[in-house]
Design a protein around this motif. Structure first.
Motif, PDB file in Angstrom:
ATOM      1  N   SER A 282      58.534 162.260  24.162  1.00 41.06           N
ATOM      2  CA  SER A 282      59.408 163.085  22.858  1.00 41.06           C
ATOM      3  C   SER A 282      60.937 162.742  23.070  1.00 41.06           C
ATOM      4  O   SER A 282      61.684 163.094  22.303  1.00 41.06           O
ATOM      5  N   PHE A 283      61.431 162.048  23.844  1.00 40.51           N
ATOM      6  CA  PHE A 283      63.020 161.799  24.032  1.00 40.51           C
ATOM      7  C   PHE A 283      63.172 160.440  24.776  1.00 40.51           C
ATOM      8  O   PHE A 283      62.505 159.883  25.414  1.00 40.51           O
ATOM      9  N   GLU A 284      64.050 159.745  24.101  1.00 36.15           N
ATOM     10  CA  GLU A 284      64.280 158.231  24.444  1.00 36.15           C
ATOM     11  C   GLU A 284      65.865 158.194  25.156  1.00 36.15           C
ATOM     12  O   GLU A 284      66.725 158.339  24.428  1.00 36.15           O
ATOM     13  N   MET A 285      65.781 157.987  26.352  1.00 34.28           N
ATOM     14  CA  MET A 285      67.040 158.016  27.123  1.00 34.28           C
ATOM     15  C   MET A 285      68.072 156.965  26.355  1.00 34.28           C
ATOM     16  O   MET A 285      69.207 156.973  26.440  1.00 34.28           O
ATOM     17  N   LEU A 286      67.426 155.687  26.340  1.00 32.19           N
ATOM     18  CA  LEU A 286      68.359 154.722  25.991  1.00 32.19           C
ATOM     19  C   LEU A 286      68.378 154.565  24.452  1.00 32.19           C
ATOM     20  O   LEU A 286      69.212 153.580  24.205  1.00 32.19           O
ATOM     21  N   GLY A 287      67.480 155.111  23.805  1.00 28.05           N
ATOM     22  CA  GLY A 287      67.340 154.788  22.253  1.00 28.05           C
ATOM     23  C   GLY A 287      68.169 156.070  21.454  1.00 28.05           C
ATOM     24  O   GLY A 287      68.131 155.995  20.415  1.00 28.05           O
ATOM     25  N   SER A 288      68.351 157.000  22.265  1.00 23.99           N
ATOM     26  CA  SER A 288      69.084 158.255  21.480  1.00 23.99           C
ATOM     27  C   SER A 288      70.571 158.215  21.463  1.00 23.99           C
ATOM     28  O   SER A 288      71.088 157.853  22.647  1.00 23.99           O
ATOM     29  N   VAL A 289      70.935 158.374  20.539  1.00 20.36           N
ATOM     30  CA  VAL A 289      72.500 158.352  20.353  1.00 20.36           C
ATOM     31  C   VAL A 289      73.115 159.420  21.277  1.00 20.36           C
ATOM     32  O   VAL A 289      74.301 159.220  21.914  1.00 20.36           O
ATOM     33  N   ASN A 290      72.385 160.740  21.405  1.00 21.47           N
ATOM     34  CA  ASN A 290      73.112 161.589  22.221  1.00 21.47           C
ATOM     35  C   ASN A 290      72.783 161.524  23.663  1.00 21.47           C
ATOM     36  O   ASN A 290      73.497 161.846  24.541  1.00 21.47           O
ATOM     37  N   LEU A 291      71.589 160.743  23.889  1.00 20.26           N
ATOM     38  CA  LEU A 291      71.339 160.603  25.488  1.00 20.26           C
ATOM     39  C   LEU A 291      71.748 159.429  26.068  1.00 20.26           C
ATOM     40  O   LEU A 291      71.893 159.303  27.369  1.00 20.26           O
ATOM     41  N   ALA A 292      71.869 158.204  25.144  1.00 21.28           N
ATOM     42  CA  ALA A 292      72.284 156.960  25.813  1.00 21.28           C
ATOM     43  C   ALA A 292      73.510 157.118  26.698  1.00 21.28           C
ATOM     44  O   ALA A 292      73.700 156.402  27.752  1.00 21.28           O
ATOM     45  N   PRO A 293      74.821 157.732  26.237  1.00 29.00           N
ATOM     46  CA  PRO A 293      75.793 157.773  27.051  1.00 29.00           C
ATOM     47  C   PRO A 293      75.652 158.372  28.438  1.00 29.00           C
ATOM     48  O   PRO A 293      76.209 158.050  29.313  1.00 29.00           O
ATOM     49  N   TRP A 294      74.629 159.251  28.181  1.00 31.47           N
ATOM     50  CA  TRP A 294      74.555 159.959  29.781  1.00 31.47           C
ATOM     51  C   TRP A 294      73.611 159.236  30.560  1.00 31.47           C
ATOM     52  O   TRP A 294      73.665 159.092  31.734  1.00 31.47           O
ATOM     53  N   ALA A 295      72.527 158.447  29.861  1.00 30.01           N
ATOM     54  CA  ALA A 295      71.606 157.650  30.582  1.00 30.01           C
ATOM     55  C   ALA A 295      72.572 156.728  31.384  1.00 30.01           C
ATOM     56  O   ALA A 295      72.188 156.487  32.844  1.00 30.01           O
ATOM     57  N   ILE A 296      73.459 155.843  30.935  1.00 31.90           N
ATOM     58  CA  ILE A 296      74.361 154.994  31.737  1.00 31.90           C
ATOM     59  C   ILE A 296      75.269 155.613  32.723  1.00 31.90           C
ATOM     60  O   ILE A 296      75.255 155.091  33.793  1.00 31.90           O
ATOM     61  N   VAL A 297      75.452 157.027  32.465  1.00 30.22           N
ATOM     62  CA  VAL A 297      76.506 157.780  33.546  1.00 30.22           C
ATOM     63  C   VAL A 297      75.289 157.972  34.709  1.00 30.22           C
ATOM     64  O   VAL A 297      75.979 158.001  35.778  1.00 30.22           O
ATOM     65  N   ILE A 298      74.274 158.413  34.328  1.00 30.82           N
ATOM     66  CA  ILE A 298      73.289 158.743  35.518  1.00 30.82           C
ATOM     67  C   ILE A 298      73.150 157.682  36.420  1.00 30.82           C
ATOM     68  O   ILE A 298      73.213 157.579  37.509  1.00 30.82           O
TER      69      ILE A 298
END
Lengths: 315, 439
Positions: free
Chosen positions: A169-185
């Protein structure tokens, strides 16, 4: 004992060379030693820098060698500073820089503080923790891409396990909101051990007698932490922040592997943007100006920071 | 002649013969992308090695890095490649920047006629300025973006009944883009044999050319044009026409409602993976991959079928494919031209098609047996009749990257509207053409 090999070395030096060196002044000998380094520095660093500055005032394109090069003054700089896309990439860089440093300092220091305590398996845990930073960023980027995969990725399943959400239900690399956090993680996972090692060096450099004196003065553990541990580790911590700050300002490989700057341009950090301008669009003059702006920014910030670091050290 | 003299003459003759052979036999390097047709070319080229005495080496670069790697090589005047099978969009830069050898004289001398090749491929892969008889490449590999689907699913009674019930129509190969969307949405998250499947695998890749190649497959059928007047660079009203806006909105809807989760940065490899793993009912990809797909033991054979990119307002497919050029920095241009002469031979072209390469030679395409030679051969001919290519200007990389950014921002990152994305694209392209002095 020490003089014997030196004497042998002196005797072994051929007489003509010894005679020639004998006639040189200390300053000349110093130049002989330093000269090659200065020469290399000039050829590899200084000349390209001056050349880049020169190119930044032109419309030069490296893929159009035959085209006439025009000097266009500050136009490249004006275009860059007035380009909203550039500011978006600077914003993405600032977000990445701030949160990676913040998380790496907090987690790195906490890990160092825990590892510094004597317990069984201490060395083994230290080795396990530092493993991520030994990997290649390309490898890390690649396998985190799989971990973040919405349908089969372990990361999504772990989050789903704790939150009860559907893994896909969520895309870490594909979502505009989550992608910046995905690279931080991912950067935090990879480079926190580096901060931890430097903090550990700082913690181990604090002599025990200081804590013993504090115990005698009946200082509480909390007070010891804030008045002894933190101030004495601070120069080390600041050094770690400096190293990681400079590295992350230039971050390229890991993020390219993870998101390629996407989705859209959400994670297009300044260095990715610069590479696209310079080696994909071949706007050499424009990208030279951008490189100079980035260089001045990182150099200026680092200089201010180093002054602050020196003041902390002097305390 | 005494024995000593005889021996001397013999030794000199042998040495001379050896020298002559060494001077003639060259080590040639051919550069291309790393994909199925490249492997076929390696096999095909063995015949050339036997005939000519030259040795062929190959430098194949994965598609996402192909343009970067090869354009860097050309721009730096590198001698890595003697022959280059470069993308169609490179022809402008290759010609104007002096990277490619002009082949007109060579073609005239060797009797190679461009009228022997499909006109669309000659126009796209060989000529610069476009459409003029100035040839910088020989059409090597015809290609277009097409579609393939799970024929076994499409023919199942339960699925057909469900589709009829849902849409009131028969399930079959889509005849329009909108029908394609409808079918893809029907399959989205449908359970087939206990497994959740998805509608379609499309191109969304950000880094190289992926999303542009995907979105143009929607734009062209809506009648998208790059300019109002060819050669005038007057893009306002063409690039952002109401039809273009509608097509872009269509592609976004297709992406949002009918693709697998996490399909945010996908190109050829991801499309093939999604299809071969049984995840999607349909997928877009280049015809070049179709022989391999048909031969796949799990999803090929009876389970797969192919169709041309469906029309909407007009028929239109995105052009792929490449021409083969001689790199002007090569020291082995004579031997390289020999290779091109050999490759242009109709017999070699026929063998090229039989091995999985897409010949553009009329003798192959026009033969009576061609359409029946493979299940996708007829579709290939139809597609090639209506292909359209991206800008082929020397600044194509700048133009492409601008489009990659604007389209990805809108389709995947959901920023702004379709009209805004196309308006910004015109601004970017205008800036590029102004820098070039063309506007």
């Amino acid at each position: 004992m020490i003089e014997k090999p030196l004497n042998r070395l002196a005797q072994a030096t051929p007489t003509p060379i010894a005679r020639r060196v004998k006639g040189l002044s200390d300053r000349a000998i110093a130049w002989i030693f330093v000269g090659p380094t200065i020469f290399l520095l000039l050829v590899i660093n200084i000349f390209p820098l001056i050349w880049t500055i020169n190119l930044s005032f032109t419309n030069f394109k490296a893929n159009r060698i035959g085209r006439e090069i025009e000097y266009i003054g500050l136009r490249n700089y004006e275009r860059i500073l007035g380009d909203s896309d550039i500011w978006l990439s600077m914003q993405a860089t600032a977000h990445f820089l701030f949160w990676t440093l913040f998380l790496q300092v907090i987690i790195g220091f906490t890990l160092a503080w825990l590892i510094n305590r004597k317990f069984r398996g201490n060395d083994l845990w230290t080795t396990i923790i530092v493993l991520p930073m030994m990997l290649s960023p390309a490898v890390v980027g690649n396998f985190w891409t799989f971990l973040y995969q919405p349908q089969i990725g372990l990361f999504n399943y772990v989050v789903a396990f704790f939150t009860g959400a559907d893994p896909s239900s969520f895309e870490m690399l594909g979502s505009v909101n989550l992608a910046p956090w995905a690279i931080v993680i991912v950067d935090t996972w990879m480079w926190t051990p580096f901060v931890m090692l430097i903090c550990l060096a700082g913690l181990r450099s604090i002599p025990n007698y200081i804590y013993e004196a504090a115990e005698v003065d009946r200082a509480s553990k909390l007070r010891q932490f804030f008045t002894i541990t933190i101030p004495m580790v601070l120069p080390f911590l600041m050094l770690a922040i400096l190293f990681r700050g400079i590295e992350n300002f230039k971050m390229f490989d890991l993020v390219v592997q993870l998101t390629g700057g996407g989705p859209g341009s959400t994670t297009e950090l300044a260095s990715i943007n610069l590479k696209r301008e310079a080696f994909e669009k071949w706007r050499t003059g424009y990208s030279s100006a951008f490189a100079i702006i980035l260089f001045v920014t990182v150099f200026g910030l680092a200089s201010i920071y180093v002054k602050a670091l020196n003041k902390v050290k002097e305390r | 002649m005494n024995l000593r003299k005889l021996t001397s003459v013999g030794v000199v003759s042998l040495a001379a013969a050896g020298f002559t052979n060494a001077a003639q036999a060259e080590d040639l390097t051919l550069c291309w992308a790393a994909w199925d047709p490249a492997n076929a070319l390696v096999e095909l080229s063995k015949e050339f090695e036997e005939q000519s005495g030259h040795t062929m080496h190959f430098e194949f670069v994965p598609w996402p890095n192909f343009a970067d790697r090869m354009l860097n090589e050309l721009n730096s005047g590198g001698k890595l490649c003697d022959l280059l099978i470069g993308d169609s969009q490179w022809i402008g830069g290759g010609a104007e920047n002096g990277h490619y050898v002009k082949l007109n004289d060579f073609f005239d001398k060797e009797g190679i006629s461009m009228s022997d090749f499909a006109p669309a491929t000659v126009y796209a892969y060989s000529t610069w300025p476009k459409g003029t008889p100035n040839y910088y490449a020989l059409p090597a590999m015809g290609d277009a973006n097409g579609w393939f689907y799970r024929k076994d699913w499409f023919s199942r009674d339960d699925i057909r009944a469900a589709y009829k019930q849902a849409t009131g129509q028969e399930l079959g190969e889509p005849k329009t883009q909108k029908e394609l969307l409808q079918i893809a949405q029907f399959f989205q998250e449908r359970e087939i044999d206990g497994k959740k499947v998805y509608g379609a695998a499309i191109f969304t890749e950000r880094g190289s050319e992926g999303i542009t190649m995907g979105v143009t497959s929607a734009l062209y059928p809506w009648g998208f044009e790059y300019e109002n007047t060819p050669g005038k660079y007057d893009m306002e009203g063409a690039v952002n026409s109401p039809e273009a806006v509608e097509a872009l909105e269509f592609y976004k809807e297709l992406y949002e409602t009918a693709t697998p989760p996490g399909y945010t940065n996908s190109y050829m490899g991801e499309s093939l993976d999604a299809f071969k793993s049984g995840q999607v009912a349909m997928a877009m990809n280049w015809f070049a991959f179709f022989p391999g797909l048909y031969a796949d033991p799990n999803t090929g054979g009876d389970k797969i079928d192919f169709f041309v990119n469906p029309p909407q307002n007009v028929p239109g497919s995105t052009l792929g494919g490449q021409g083969i050029s001689v790199v002007s920095y090569s020291d082995k241009q004579e031997a390289s031209l020999e290779y091109i002469k050999w490759f242009a031979d109709p017999k070699v072209q026929a063998k090229w098609w039989s091995m999985g390469g897409y010949s553009a030679h009329n003798s192959v395409l026009g033969s009576d047996t061609f359409e029946d030679s493979a299940p996708f051969a007829g579709d290939f001919l139809v597609a090639m009749e209506n292909v359209k290519d991206f800008w082929q200007e020397p600044t194509y990389a700048e133009l492409l990257l601008a489009m990659q950014k604007r389209i990805h921002d809108y389709v995947v990152a959901d920023q702004g509207t379709a009209k805004e994305a196309l308006d910004k694209l015109i601004e970017d392209w205008t800036e590029v053409f102004e820098d070039e002095g063309k506007l």
